[in-house]
Design a protein around this motif. Sequence first.
Motif, PDB file in Angstrom:
ATOM      1  N   MET A  42     -46.843 -22.983  79.399  1.00 60.19           N
ATOM      2  CA  MET A  42     -46.302 -24.318  79.287  1.00 60.19           C
ATOM      3  C   MET A  42     -47.276 -25.157  78.468  1.00 60.19           C
ATOM      4  SD  MET A  42     -43.822 -26.209  81.139  1.00 60.19           S
ATOM      5  CE  MET A  42     -43.847 -27.003  82.694  1.00 60.19           C
ATOM      6  N   PRO A  43     -46.794 -25.880  77.450  1.00 54.97           N
ATOM      7  CA  PRO A  43     -47.693 -26.673  76.609  1.00 54.97           C
ATOM      8  C   PRO A  43     -48.220 -27.895  77.345  1.00 54.97           C
ATOM      9  CG  PRO A  43     -45.426 -27.014  75.964  1.00 54.97           C
ATOM     10  CD  PRO A  43     -45.414 -25.940  77.011  1.00 54.97           C
ATOM     11  N   GLU A  44     -49.376 -28.318  76.923  1.00 49.02           N
ATOM     12  CA  GLU A  44     -49.991 -29.518  77.495  1.00 49.02           C
ATOM     13  C   GLU A  44     -49.382 -30.754  76.833  1.00 49.02           C
ATOM     14  OE1 GLU A  44     -52.477 -29.771  79.854  1.00 49.02           O
ATOM     15  OE2 GLU A  44     -52.223 -27.625  80.159  1.00 49.02           O
ATOM     16  N   ARG A  45     -49.471 -31.883  77.504  1.00 47.73           N
ATOM     17  CA  ARG A  45     -49.050 -33.140  76.897  1.00 47.73           C
ATOM     18  C   ARG A  45     -50.051 -33.538  75.826  1.00 47.73           C
ATOM     19  NH1 ARG A  45     -45.882 -37.487  79.727  1.00 47.73           N
ATOM     20  NH2 ARG A  45     -44.310 -36.290  80.781  1.00 47.73           N
ATOM     21  N   THR A  46     -49.585 -34.264  74.842  1.00 50.95           N
ATOM     22  CA  THR A  46     -50.437 -34.696  73.749  1.00 50.95           C
ATOM     23  C   THR A  46     -51.411 -35.748  74.257  1.00 50.95           C
ATOM     24  OG1 THR A  46     -48.607 -34.302  72.242  1.00 50.95           O
ATOM     25  CG2 THR A  46     -50.431 -35.632  71.422  1.00 50.95           C
ATOM     26  N   GLY A  47     -52.708 -35.468  74.097  1.00 49.18           N
ATOM     27  CA  GLY A  47     -53.728 -36.389  74.587  1.00 49.18           C
ATOM     28  C   GLY A  47     -54.161 -37.412  73.560  1.00 49.18           C
ATOM     29  N   GLU A  48     -54.346 -36.986  72.333  1.00 50.63           N
ATOM     30  CA  GLU A  48     -54.843 -37.884  71.289  1.00 50.63           C
ATOM     31  C   GLU A  48     -53.917 -37.825  70.075  1.00 50.63           C
ATOM     32  OE1 GLU A  48     -59.254 -37.864  70.696  1.00 50.63           O
ATOM     33  OE2 GLU A  48     -59.059 -36.017  71.879  1.00 50.63           O
ATOM     34  N   PHE A  49     -52.723 -38.328  70.221  1.00 48.71           N
ATOM     35  CA  PHE A  49     -51.767 -38.281  69.115  1.00 48.71           C
ATOM     36  C   PHE A  49     -52.283 -39.092  67.938  1.00 48.71           C
ATOM     37  CE2 PHE A  49     -48.163 -39.975  66.744  1.00 48.71           C
ATOM     38  CZ  PHE A  49     -47.616 -38.783  66.322  1.00 48.71           C
ATOM     39  N   GLY A  50     -52.175 -38.538  66.752  1.00 47.30           N
ATOM     40  CA  GLY A  50     -52.598 -39.217  65.536  1.00 47.30           C
ATOM     41  C   GLY A  50     -54.047 -38.990  65.166  1.00 47.30           C
ATOM     42  N   LYS A  51     -54.759 -38.201  65.933  1.00 49.35           N
ATOM     43  CA  LYS A  51     -56.178 -37.981  65.673  1.00 49.35           C
ATOM     44  C   LYS A  51     -56.408 -37.386  64.285  1.00 49.35           C
ATOM     45  CE  LYS A  51     -60.221 -35.570  67.505  1.00 49.35           C
ATOM     46  NZ  LYS A  51     -60.733 -34.743  68.599  1.00 49.35           N
ATOM     47  N   PHE A  52     -55.528 -36.495  63.854  1.00 50.71           N
ATOM     48  CA  PHE A  52     -55.677 -35.855  62.549  1.00 50.71           C
ATOM     49  C   PHE A  52     -54.779 -36.464  61.477  1.00 50.71           C
ATOM     50  CE2 PHE A  52     -56.941 -32.594  65.650  1.00 50.71           C
ATOM     51  CZ  PHE A  52     -58.241 -32.399  65.229  1.00 50.71           C
ATOM     52  N   GLY A  53     -54.094 -37.552  61.790  1.00 54.32           N
ATOM     53  CA  GLY A  53     -53.288 -38.251  60.786  1.00 54.32           C
ATOM     54  C   GLY A  53     -51.785 -38.114  60.942  1.00 54.32           C
ATOM     55  N   ALA A  54     -51.314 -37.483  61.992  1.00 50.80           N
ATOM     56  CA  ALA A  54     -49.868 -37.372  62.205  1.00 50.80           C
ATOM     57  C   ALA A  54     -49.300 -38.739  62.573  1.00 50.80           C
ATOM     58  CB  ALA A  54     -49.572 -36.366  63.307  1.00 50.80           C
TER      59      ALA A  54
ATOM     60  N   GLN B  20     -42.083 -24.303  72.907  1.00 50.97           N
ATOM     61  CA  GLN B  20     -42.678 -25.223  71.934  1.00 50.97           C
ATOM     62  C   GLN B  20     -42.333 -26.688  72.207  1.00 50.97           C
ATOM     63  OE1 GLN B  20     -44.142 -24.586  68.580  1.00 50.97           O
ATOM     64  NE2 GLN B  20     -44.838 -22.677  69.482  1.00 50.97           N
ATOM     65  N   TRP B  21     -41.823 -27.018  73.388  1.00 53.96           N
ATOM     66  CA  TRP B  21     -41.320 -28.360  73.623  1.00 53.96           C
ATOM     67  C   TRP B  21     -42.397 -29.432  73.478  1.00 53.96           C
ATOM     68  CZ3 TRP B  21     -43.220 -31.595  77.327  1.00 53.96           C
ATOM     69  CH2 TRP B  21     -43.943 -31.039  78.385  1.00 53.96           C
ATOM     70  N   GLY B  22     -43.651 -29.137  73.696  1.00 45.79           N
ATOM     71  CA  GLY B  22     -44.731 -30.114  73.586  1.00 45.79           C
ATOM     72  C   GLY B  22     -44.890 -30.666  72.178  1.00 45.79           C
ATOM     73  N   ALA B  23     -44.438 -29.919  71.174  1.00 45.04           N
ATOM     74  CA  ALA B  23     -44.518 -30.383  69.788  1.00 45.04           C
ATOM     75  C   ALA B  23     -43.522 -31.502  69.505  1.00 45.04           C
ATOM     76  CB  ALA B  23     -44.276 -29.217  68.838  1.00 45.04           C
ATOM     77  N   TYR B  24     -42.583 -31.744  70.410  1.00 42.69           N
ATOM     78  CA  TYR B  24     -41.551 -32.759  70.193  1.00 42.69           C
ATOM     79  C   TYR B  24     -41.725 -33.982  71.089  1.00 42.69           C
ATOM     80  CZ  TYR B  24     -39.526 -29.023  67.544  1.00 42.69           C
ATOM     81  OH  TYR B  24     -39.340 -28.041  66.626  1.00 42.69           O
ATOM     82  N   GLU B  25     -42.898 -34.110  71.695  1.00 46.38           N
ATOM     83  CA  GLU B  25     -43.179 -35.289  72.509  1.00 46.38           C
ATOM     84  C   GLU B  25     -43.223 -36.531  71.615  1.00 46.38           C
ATOM     85  OE1 GLU B  25     -46.494 -36.795  75.764  1.00 46.38           O
ATOM     86  OE2 GLU B  25     -46.749 -34.865  74.796  1.00 46.38           O
ATOM     87  N   TYR B  26     -43.731 -36.376  70.400  1.00 46.95           N
ATOM     88  CA  TYR B  26     -43.742 -37.427  69.383  1.00 46.95           C
ATOM     89  C   TYR B  26     -42.861 -36.969  68.236  1.00 46.95           C
ATOM     90  CZ  TYR B  26     -47.635 -39.622  71.805  1.00 46.95           C
ATOM     91  OH  TYR B  26     -48.410 -40.241  72.747  1.00 46.95           O
ATOM     92  N   CYS B  27     -42.048 -37.873  67.690  1.00 47.16           N
ATOM     93  CA  CYS B  27     -41.091 -37.536  66.641  1.00 47.16           C
ATOM     94  C   CYS B  27     -41.001 -38.685  65.634  1.00 47.16           C
ATOM     95  CB  CYS B  27     -39.691 -37.339  67.226  1.00 47.16           C
ATOM     96  SG  CYS B  27     -39.622 -36.485  68.774  1.00 47.16           S
TER      97      CYS B  27
END
Length: 191
Positions: free
Chosen positions: A1-13, A177-184
Amino acid sequence: MPERTGEFGKFGARGARGSELVARKLDDLAGYIASPVTARRGLMARLHYLTRTDHARSAARAAGLTVTDRTLKAWLEGKRRPTARNLDKIDAAYRTVRRHNVARHLLGRLNRAGRGTRVEIHPLNQSGVDRPQQRVVPFRDMNVRRWDAIVAAWAAGDAQSLDTAWTDHVLPDLGSQWGAYEYCTAIGFAA
């Protein structure tokens, strides 16, 4: 199970939480008055919506519009103009009451007697991420059949419950892969 995103945007997303995008789409489907509350037409439309019946008046009071009947009458007759703070209260009360009024109808349209609604999920924008850190996140679509918790949280204006309903109960249906869609970048559906 994927982890929740902790630091979204850290690498520029770039993107927004999926639950925020769902709330925006539900707001679009609610069909709010287009004229701004600062325009006379928009103000009068909101005031008529909030004072049309006794039930509407009590809902407006519960939503935070706590002015006297005399003041409301003066606003409706155009004898007085609400202050900027009262304009904000009128708009907030209108949105709250409107959400509550359309929630049941919207829920029926989205659930479609158990068939659900097709939802398109456009992945986050990785154009600002260096090539080694980018990952392949394709466009996805899925059928959401359980809208009850989502619409209830949206109608109540509870962003935390809406996020929980979306992230914990809908996204896992996408698979591992659902954790990749927490941010869209976008979420689209029609009702």
